[in-house]
Write a protein that holds these residues in place. Structure first.
Motif, mmCIF file in Angstrom:
data_model
loop_
_atom_site.group_PDB
_atom_site.id
_atom_site.type_symbol
_atom_site.label_atom_id
_atom_site.label_comp_id
_atom_site.label_asym_id
_atom_site.label_seq_id
_atom_site.Cartn_x
_atom_site.Cartn_y
_atom_site.Cartn_z
ATOM 1 N N SER A 162 0.881 -1.172 0.000
ATOM 2 C CA SER A 162 0.000 0.000 0.000
ATOM 3 C C SER A 162 0.917 1.221 0.000
ATOM 4 N N VAL A 163 0.758 2.086 -0.994
ATOM 5 C CA VAL A 163 1.563 3.300 -1.083
ATOM 6 C C VAL A 163 0.626 4.484 -0.888
ATOM 7 N N VAL A 164 0.925 5.292 0.120
ATOM 8 C CA VAL A 164 0.039 6.382 0.528
ATOM 9 C C VAL A 164 0.658 7.722 0.134
ATOM 10 N N PHE A 165 -0.056 8.473 -0.690
ATOM 11 C CA PHE A 165 0.394 9.776 -1.169
ATOM 12 C C PHE A 165 -0.331 10.896 -0.430
ATOM 13 N N GLY A 166 0.349 12.003 -0.236
ATOM 14 C CA GLY A 166 -0.305 13.212 0.244
ATOM 15 C C GLY A 166 -0.855 13.989 -0.943
ATOM 16 N N ALA A 167 -1.849 14.823 -0.704
ATOM 17 C CA ALA A 167 -2.445 15.621 -1.780
ATOM 18 C C ALA A 167 -3.107 16.852 -1.184
ATOM 19 N N SER A 168 -3.334 17.844 -2.021
ATOM 20 C CA SER A 168 -4.010 19.068 -1.597
ATOM 21 C C SER A 168 -4.902 19.557 -2.720
ATOM 22 N N LEU A 169 -5.827 20.438 -2.364
ATOM 23 C CA LEU A 169 -6.684 21.048 -3.370
ATOM 24 C C LEU A 169 -5.854 21.949 -4.272
ATOM 25 N N LEU A 170 -6.257 22.081 -5.506
ATOM 26 C CA LEU A 170 -5.583 22.991 -6.412
ATOM 27 C C LEU A 170 -5.766 24.422 -5.946
ATOM 28 N N ARG A 171 -4.844 25.280 -6.305
ATOM 29 C CA ARG A 171 -4.888 26.678 -5.892
ATOM 30 C C ARG A 171 -6.232 27.312 -6.241
ATOM 31 N N GLY A 172 -6.831 27.980 -5.266
ATOM 32 C CA GLY A 172 -8.096 28.672 -5.488
ATOM 33 C C GLY A 172 -9.333 27.835 -5.202
ATOM 34 N N MET A 173 -9.145 26.526 -4.976
ATOM 35 C CA MET A 173 -10.301 25.661 -4.771
ATOM 36 C C MET A 173 -10.856 25.726 -3.345
#
Length: 209
Positions: A121-132
């Motif tokens: 299991s490979v767990v990635f971090g992520a964020s909303l795109l700018r302005g979202m």
């Protein structure tokens, strides 16, 4: 980030926590796991967080309870590309998938110990795109953070995503912010929900602790 074909390459990578675990199962369950391993390398998971630490979870129709966006990864498939694909498929809009933060190597063995198979299991971090974040996708004050469909939301029972003033999509267009805000299968949390899917609470806690 692309070009991640073998999770073992991440074992000593900076910023990546590498865990190992062993499962012992009966012959019937082992046959199921081994058959799946012929077509899949494991599971990719995405932790989508807002700037103030809220975590987006999915109430999938395939699993009972809240989970992080996730999906299987085919043999020799690029894990980073799979992370981007499964996250967008889960929530309906593209996000900024960052580098992997956690790898869990699981060795599944038979009770006799004669056979074993390894999956990741490979767990990635992520964020909303700018302005979202201010457009209806990110958390708002419409209800307390972490409220879910269990009735613990605001006075009107609304979800903590809020609807915002962002653009909506037409029937033929791509999903817009309000498509996210109005979906009951998506929710922002600041604590591990009581109804997290079995086995997924540790991954949720990884991003919230």
């Amino acid at each position: 980030m692309t070009g991640i074909r073998d999770p073992e390459e991440l074992r000593d990578a900076p910023g990546v926590e590498f865990r190992e675990q062993t499962r012992v199962v009966d012959e019937t369950e082992f046959e199921t796991v081994a058959a799946g391993a012929e077509d899949q390398s494991g599971l990719v998971v995405v932790g989508l967080t807002s700037h103030d630490g809220h975590l987006l979870l999915v109430d999938s129709e395939y699993i009972d309870g809240w989970t992080l966006p996730n999906g299987p990864v085919g043999v020799d498939e690029d894990w980073a590309i799979a992370a981007d694909r499964w996250c967008e498929e889960s929530i309906g809009v593209p996000v900024d998938v960052r580098a992997p933060e956690l790898v869990v190597r699981t060795e599944t063995r038979t009770e006799s110990g004669d056979e074993s198979v390894v999956g990741y299991s490979v767990v990635f971090g992520a964020s909303l795109l700018r302005g979202m974040e201010g457009s209806g996708i990110g958390p708002t004050d419409a209800a307390p953070p972490g409220s879910g469909p269990d009735g613990s939301g605001g006075a009107d029972g609304g979800a903590s995503t809020g609807s915002g003033d962002g653009a909506t999509s037409g029937d033929d267009g791509p999903p817009g912010p309000n498509d996210i805000a109005d979906r009951p299968d998506l929710e922002w949390f600041t604590e591990v929900p009581d109804d997290a899917a079995p086995g997924h609470d540790a991954l949720i806690r990884f991003f919230l602790d």
